[in-house]
Design an enzyme around this catalytic site. Sequence first.
Site, mmCIF file in Angstrom:
data_model
loop_
_atom_site.group_PDB
_atom_site.id
_atom_site.type_symbol
_atom_site.label_atom_id
_atom_site.label_comp_id
_atom_site.label_asym_id
_atom_site.label_seq_id
_atom_site.Cartn_x
_atom_site.Cartn_y
_atom_site.Cartn_z
ATOM 1 N N SER A 105 0.832 -1.198 0.000
ATOM 2 C CA SER A 105 0.000 0.000 0.000
ATOM 3 C C SER A 105 0.868 1.249 0.000
ATOM 4 O O SER A 105 1.986 1.237 0.517
ATOM 5 C CB SER A 105 -0.898 0.025 1.238
ATOM 6 O OG SER A 105 -1.520 1.298 1.373
ATOM 7 N N TYR B 39 -1.433 0.299 10.482
ATOM 8 C CA TYR B 39 -1.600 -0.336 9.170
ATOM 9 C C TYR B 39 -0.394 -0.013 8.286
ATOM 10 O O TYR B 39 0.213 -0.891 7.678
ATOM 11 C CB TYR B 39 -2.903 0.193 8.551
ATOM 12 C CG TYR B 39 -3.176 -0.230 7.136
ATOM 13 C CD1 TYR B 39 -3.651 -1.493 6.835
ATOM 14 C CD2 TYR B 39 -2.999 0.675 6.074
ATOM 15 C CE1 TYR B 39 -3.926 -1.870 5.527
ATOM 16 C CE2 TYR B 39 -3.275 0.315 4.766
ATOM 17 C CZ TYR B 39 -3.736 -0.953 4.496
ATOM 18 O OH TYR B 39 -4.014 -1.311 3.199
#
Lengths: 231, 448
Positions: A123, A136
């Site tokens: 990501s 995250y």
Amino acid sequence: MGLAIAHRFAKEGFDVQLAARRPDELERAKADLEVRYAVAVTLHAFDALDFHAHESFMASLPKLPYVAVCVVGLLGDQRANETDLEAAVGVMRANYEGPATILGVIANFFEARGSGTIIGVSSVAGDRGRATNYVYGSAKAGFTAFLSGLRNRLAKTGVHVMTVKPGFVATRMTEGMNLPPALTATPEAVAERIFGGYQKGANVIYTKPVWRLVMAVIVSIPEGVFKKLKI
Amino acid sequence: MRLSGWGRFPIAECNVLCPRTEADLIAALAQVPSLATTIAPAIARGMGRAYGDSALNTHAIVSMTAFAHMLSFDAHSGVLVAESGVTLADVISVFLPRGWFVSVTPGTKFVTLGGAIAADVHGKNHHKDGSFGGFVEWIDIVGRDGVVRRCARTENADLFEWTLGGMGLTGVILRCAIRLRRVESGWLRQRSIPAPNLAAAMSAFEDNTQSTYSVAWIDCLAKGANLGRSIVLLGEHALADELDVARRPAPFVTPRRRMRAMPFDAPGFALNQWSVRAFNALYWWKGSRGARQTLVDWDSYFYPLDSIHQWNRIYGKRGFAQFQCVLPLAASRAGLEELLSVISASGQGSFLAVLKRMGPQDSRFSFPMEGYTLALDFPAHPKALALMERLDAITLAHGGRFYLAKDSRLSRATFEASDPRVADFRAMRSERGLDQTFSSIQSERLGL
């Protein structure tokens, strides 16, 4: 997103093995892929966190795949992660430990064969830790670094590793979030970019090109300034 | 969420549920926010291509877009089993390369199978093949009790018949089996016949009933001796050996159409009687230079407007309403003449007036009947809405009826007077408790 990628590869005639915790929920996805593309699809029970089982899982596959795509992840709730360590560890494991351990095992299988492509979906959140999603993001950063190292290790073995860094994608993970349309991709568009990157043998791709620029800017901000920003 | 149909009129604030699995769907149907002790009625929605308020409901819209899986295909019979959110575009892209095409298609491929069943859509082959329902083998419908009922001509036949053309008011269509048609190529042989007036257009239809596809573009602003001037277009699926030698090795490959977009709402004055008149005159002039035969790819032939993304914006922000009626065969000539005289005298007409001969159809609540159907768009403007009420009255006087998939403004009284089947439909709904559990803004307006 995983299914969109499966569709894109199946469209080119690839047979598909779908691995997930609850494979029975994928029965209609299997039928859909088979009807649309006339390819063979098999379903396999798989838990990314159960790393003791990774080797036997790979050995149990009817055929060692040519391309392995890892789309494992959990966004979690940053605020909850700040106080609930159970939740934070869940996010860290789902985004780093699980994906890294299974791809490490797959890498060994591919290396022994001397061919294959490993695609890890990480990501943009891993490019720099931000207050709004650093639990995250840090796990994704670890995964990105793992993929980079794996690519380096396997460079001379005939096995290729591609890192995919999506920005916002309109999926179940982001349902109900208010995402900026210019920065948000559809799963189909992401799958298209991934397939294109696969064909070209790309190393690192941003699934919406604008993100490469956005992240370059974010990464280049000096820490003294960055720490005071709200982004 | 603010939603509308394709005509962008009316617009309503709706509560939208997006179930992803059958279990989610059943849970969603059982848990719709309740109004006091009764459950609020819901309506399923697919691609939102019905023009008006057929798939609008302020309490609960069940979006079926996640139910877009194809489940099986029998290459001998051509029967496809799929979830209701699969679109015709999807079906064509998967099966045309294998030699199959949808048996009946409306003027856009961006409709779902569920929507096509609910509206029992028709196409350019209605006179020959009937409506979409004729190619549906069975349907799985979910009620508010969470029970999935398989219905077909031989099993739960009543529910099956009422669901074809039932506008989603008999439950949520979850899955279906449809029969595809074999084709040898992705091309159509099109023949165009210029018809200088209504009588000529009608005889072109009557003389060509053997043609698989037929439809006419009609200039609804032409007056006097030119009243009803049309270009009648006939079509047949081209056989492989009717293609150019160069195309024969890949008969299903057609050029990819360039997608154009309507990037903004056209200003309100862009469509006026002069611009429409000029467009229509040009179209007629182009089409009237003698009967011609051409090969046309399937996409341009069936879906000329699909290549303009969001073409509905041409009518501007206020949106538009479509008028579509069908008149019984015996009354068609007189009725069409009256409709066209009133339209051309008003000077309000659209680019998109379509005339089509329909074949006989006997169904519980579907739109088609043997005769002629006329469809045209108007901007959602008070003057046009008043004109449409005059067209309603003319339709009624000639024993015609209206297409609910296009409707956004019909009055309850007009609708009731147009169709004796309304009472039966209502009785069926109340007997099964469906009037308490499924409704749309349209069904509330029309008292269904």
